[in-house]
Write a protein that holds these residues in place. Structure first.
Motif, PDB file in Angstrom:
ATOM      1  N   GLU A 110       0.822  -1.210   0.000  1.00 54.62           N
ATOM      2  CA  GLU A 110       0.000   0.000   0.000  1.00 54.62           C
ATOM      3  C   GLU A 110       0.853   1.256   0.000  1.00 54.62           C
ATOM      4  O   GLU A 110       0.526   2.235  -0.680  1.00 54.62           O
ATOM      5  N   ARG A 111       1.928   1.252   0.755  1.00 55.21           N
ATOM      6  CA  ARG A 111       2.817   2.414   0.766  1.00 55.21           C
ATOM      7  C   ARG A 111       3.412   2.662  -0.620  1.00 55.21           C
ATOM      8  O   ARG A 111       3.517   3.805  -1.075  1.00 55.21           O
ATOM      9  N   GLU A 112       3.788   1.573  -1.280  1.00 55.48           N
ATOM     10  CA  GLU A 112       4.353   1.708  -2.622  1.00 55.48           C
ATOM     11  C   GLU A 112       3.297   2.187  -3.614  1.00 55.48           C
ATOM     12  O   GLU A 112       3.586   3.010  -4.497  1.00 55.48           O
ATOM     13  N   SER A 113       2.073   1.693  -3.486  1.00 57.39           N
ATOM     14  CA  SER A 113       0.995   2.102  -4.398  1.00 57.39           C
ATOM     15  C   SER A 113       0.631   3.563  -4.198  1.00 57.39           C
ATOM     16  O   SER A 113       0.363   4.292  -5.162  1.00 57.39           O
ATOM     17  N   GLU A 114       0.630   4.014  -2.931  1.00 60.47           N
ATOM     18  CA  GLU A 114       0.321   5.415  -2.659  1.00 60.47           C
ATOM     19  C   GLU A 114       1.373   6.324  -3.261  1.00 60.47           C
ATOM     20  O   GLU A 114       1.071   7.384  -3.827  1.00 60.47           O
ATOM     21  N   HIS A 115       2.636   5.906  -3.155  1.00 63.86           N
ATOM     22  CA  HIS A 115       3.725   6.694  -3.724  1.00 63.86           C
ATOM     23  C   HIS A 115       3.627   6.736  -5.247  1.00 63.86           C
ATOM     24  O   HIS A 115       3.904   7.776  -5.877  1.00 63.86           O
ATOM     25  N   ARG A 116       3.195   5.638  -5.844  1.00 56.45           N
ATOM     26  CA  ARG A 116       3.152   5.548  -7.307  1.00 56.45           C
ATOM     27  C   ARG A 116       1.918   6.198  -7.903  1.00 56.45           C
ATOM     28  O   ARG A 116       2.010   6.902  -8.915  1.00 56.45           O
ATOM     29  N   PHE A 117       0.748   5.988  -7.280  1.00 55.51           N
ATOM     30  CA  PHE A 117      -0.505   6.449  -7.881  1.00 55.51           C
ATOM     31  C   PHE A 117      -1.108   7.672  -7.205  1.00 55.51           C
ATOM     32  O   PHE A 117      -2.076   8.244  -7.710  1.00 55.51           O
ATOM     33  N   GLY A 118      -0.580   8.072  -6.058  1.00 53.99           N
ATOM     34  CA  GLY A 118      -1.010   9.293  -5.412  1.00 53.99           C
ATOM     35  C   GLY A 118      -2.480   9.321  -5.040  1.00 53.99           C
ATOM     36  O   GLY A 118      -2.996   8.407  -4.395  1.00 53.99           O
ATOM     37  N   GLN A 119      -3.181  10.382  -5.472  1.00 50.22           N
ATOM     38  CA  GLN A 119      -4.567  10.592  -5.083  1.00 50.22           C
ATOM     39  C   GLN A 119      -5.489   9.485  -5.596  1.00 50.22           C
ATOM     40  O   GLN A 119      -6.507   9.176  -4.956  1.00 50.22           O
ATOM     41  N   VAL A 120      -5.156   8.895  -6.728  1.00 52.44           N
ATOM     42  CA  VAL A 120      -5.962   7.789  -7.254  1.00 52.44           C
ATOM     43  C   VAL A 120      -6.008   6.651  -6.241  1.00 52.44           C
ATOM     44  O   VAL A 120      -7.062   6.070  -5.969  1.00 52.44           O
ATOM     45  N   TRP A 121      -4.840   6.345  -5.668  1.00 47.53           N
ATOM     46  CA  TRP A 121      -4.787   5.295  -4.649  1.00 47.53           C
ATOM     47  C   TRP A 121      -5.551   5.713  -3.393  1.00 47.53           C
ATOM     48  O   TRP A 121      -6.300   4.920  -2.819  1.00 47.53           O
ATOM     49  N   CYS A 122      -5.384   6.939  -2.970  1.00 43.73           N
ATOM     50  CA  CYS A 122      -6.053   7.412  -1.752  1.00 43.73           C
ATOM     51  C   CYS A 122      -7.579   7.334  -1.894  1.00 43.73           C
ATOM     52  O   CYS A 122      -8.273   6.939  -0.951  1.00 43.73           O
ATOM     53  N   ASP A 123      -8.090   7.721  -3.060  1.00 46.01           N
ATOM     54  CA  ASP A 123      -9.533   7.656  -3.290  1.00 46.01           C
ATOM     55  C   ASP A 123     -10.021   6.205  -3.246  1.00 46.01           C
ATOM     56  O   ASP A 123     -11.075   5.913  -2.669  1.00 46.01           O
ATOM     57  N   HIS A 124      -9.265   5.319  -3.861  1.00 43.32           N
ATOM     58  CA  HIS A 124      -9.634   3.896  -3.869  1.00 43.32           C
ATOM     59  C   HIS A 124      -9.576   3.310  -2.463  1.00 43.32           C
ATOM     60  O   HIS A 124     -10.495   2.601  -2.034  1.00 43.32           O
ATOM     61  N   ALA A 125      -8.512   3.608  -1.728  1.00 39.70           N
ATOM     62  CA  ALA A 125      -8.336   3.056  -0.380  1.00 39.70           C
ATOM     63  C   ALA A 125      -9.392   3.583   0.581  1.00 39.70           C
ATOM     64  O   ALA A 125      -9.804   2.870   1.507  1.00 39.70           O
ATOM     65  N   ALA A 126      -9.851   4.803   0.358  1.00 44.68           N
ATOM     66  CA  ALA A 126     -10.851   5.386   1.252  1.00 44.68           C
ATOM     67  C   ALA A 126     -12.186   4.667   1.165  1.00 44.68           C
ATOM     68  O   ALA A 126     -12.962   4.662   2.129  1.00 44.68           O
ATOM     69  N   LEU A 127     -12.476   4.048   0.022  1.00 44.66           N
ATOM     70  CA  LEU A 127     -13.764   3.402  -0.180  1.00 44.66           C
ATOM     71  C   LEU A 127     -13.695   1.868  -0.211  1.00 44.66           C
ATOM     72  O   LEU A 127     -14.718   1.203  -0.244  1.00 44.66           O
ATOM     73  N   THR A 128     -12.486   1.320  -0.198  1.00 49.16           N
ATOM     74  CA  THR A 128     -12.319  -0.124  -0.353  1.00 49.16           C
ATOM     75  C   THR A 128     -11.615  -0.709   0.865  1.00 49.16           C
ATOM     76  O   THR A 128     -10.477  -0.336   1.153  1.00 49.16           O
ATOM     77  N   PRO A 129     -12.248  -1.635   1.594  1.00 48.47           N
ATOM     78  CA  PRO A 129     -11.610  -2.251   2.762  1.00 48.47           C
ATOM     79  C   PRO A 129     -10.347  -3.008   2.373  1.00 48.47           C
ATOM     80  O   PRO A 129     -10.194  -3.440   1.229  1.00 48.47           O
ATOM     81  N   ARG A 130      -9.470  -3.176   3.335  1.00 47.18           N
ATOM     82  CA  ARG A 130      -8.198  -3.834   3.060  1.00 47.18           C
ATOM     83  C   ARG A 130      -8.376  -5.332   2.793  1.00 47.18           C
ATOM     84  O   ARG A 130      -7.882  -5.869   1.805  1.00 47.18           O
ATOM     85  N   PHE A 131      -9.103  -6.028   3.685  1.00 45.97           N
ATOM     86  CA  PHE A 131      -9.211  -7.478   3.578  1.00 45.97           C
ATOM     87  C   PHE A 131     -10.650  -8.013   3.585  1.00 45.97           C
ATOM     88  O   PHE A 131     -10.944  -8.995   2.923  1.00 45.97           O
ATOM     89  N   ILE A 132     -11.522  -7.398   4.354  1.00 46.98           N
ATOM     90  CA  ILE A 132     -12.886  -7.924   4.527  1.00 46.98           C
ATOM     91  C   ILE A 132     -13.853  -7.031   3.762  1.00 46.98           C
ATOM     92  O   ILE A 132     -13.977  -5.853   4.074  1.00 46.98           O
ATOM     93  N   PRO A 133     -14.531  -7.568   2.744  1.00 43.89           N
ATOM     94  CA  PRO A 133     -15.433  -6.736   1.937  1.00 43.89           C
ATOM     95  C   PRO A 133     -16.648  -6.277   2.726  1.00 43.89           C
ATOM     96  O   PRO A 133     -17.112  -6.973   3.637  1.00 43.89           O
TER      97      PRO A 133
END
Length: 218
Positions: A184-207
């Motif tokens: 996740e740290r690597e994805s945030e660094h690579r994709f920036g706000q796109v990753w943050c928007d996705h992570a804000a709405l998508t749970p890490r492990f449990i849907p």
């Protein structure tokens, strides 16, 4: 321990079954990075340990033999069916392969491999197009491949619990959680706000079973 009709010492089956599940998982996961190989290596070690006890040497049965022989004096502990400990410990009779734990384990194994395969295809397309994976299972959870491995291992534990795999399971889960956070740290660094928007709405492990679905970022 009654040594008649032993269901163990079948090391050829250990090798064949281990290779079948490892190669099957490899065909879906296709590790490329060091992190991928750590993920796959931990899963492979779990599979080998499982089948080594299922068909090779019953270490768990051996270590628990004194207690098991007292509680189940008529049982042939070296018979293959005795390795289905959940079935035996609950006092069930008949074929354990038709018991509830075994049937649930089959469902988990099939579901886990299906999730692993589906997630890989989505991830492959995303990586090929240099974008974040947000479709398919990635629209529900951020790390479907790690979840798939955990589901598969839990399915194996229901089917054939051993002391070694019971110890390995929480260790591997902890390792996958750490790898997921690193990813996740690597994805945030690579994709920036796109990753943050996705992570804000998508749970890490449990849907989420209710509420708003995660947005699909294209």
């Amino acid at each position: 321990m009654n040594e008649t009709n032993s269901g163990y010492g079948l090391w050829g089956l250990v090798i064949v079954n281990s290779l079948v599940f490892i190669v099957f998982a490899f065909s879906f996961f296709k590790p490329a990075t060091k992190r991928d190989w750590r993920t796959f290596g931990g899963f492979s070690a779990f599979v080998v340990a499982l089948f080594a006890e299922m068909y090779g040497f019953p270490l768990t049965i051996y270590l628990l033999s004194g207690w098991l022989q007292v509680r189940f004096p008529q049982a042939n502990l070296l018979a293959h069916d005795s390795g289905h400990l959940w079935w035996m410990l609950t006092g069930r009779h008949g074929n354990p392969h038709f018991g509830f734990p075994h049937l649930v384990s089959i469902a988990l194994l099939l579901g886990g491999f299906y999730l692993l395969s589906t997630a890989w295809h989505v991830l492959y397309e995303a990586q090929r197009n240099n974008r974040l994976a947000t479709a398919g299972p990635y629209a529900r959870i951020r790390h479907p491949q790690y979840v798939a491995f955990v589901v598969i291992m839990f399915g194996f534990l229901l089917q054939w619990p051993t002391l070694v795999t019971l110890v390995m399971f929480p260790i591997l889960v902890f390792m996958y959680v750490r790898l997921a956070k690193q990813e996740e740290r690597e994805s945030e660094h690579r994709f920036g706000q796109v990753w943050c928007d996705h992570a804000a709405l998508t749970p890490r492990f449990i849907p989420r079973l209710w509420g708003k679905d995660a947005v699909h970022v294209h």
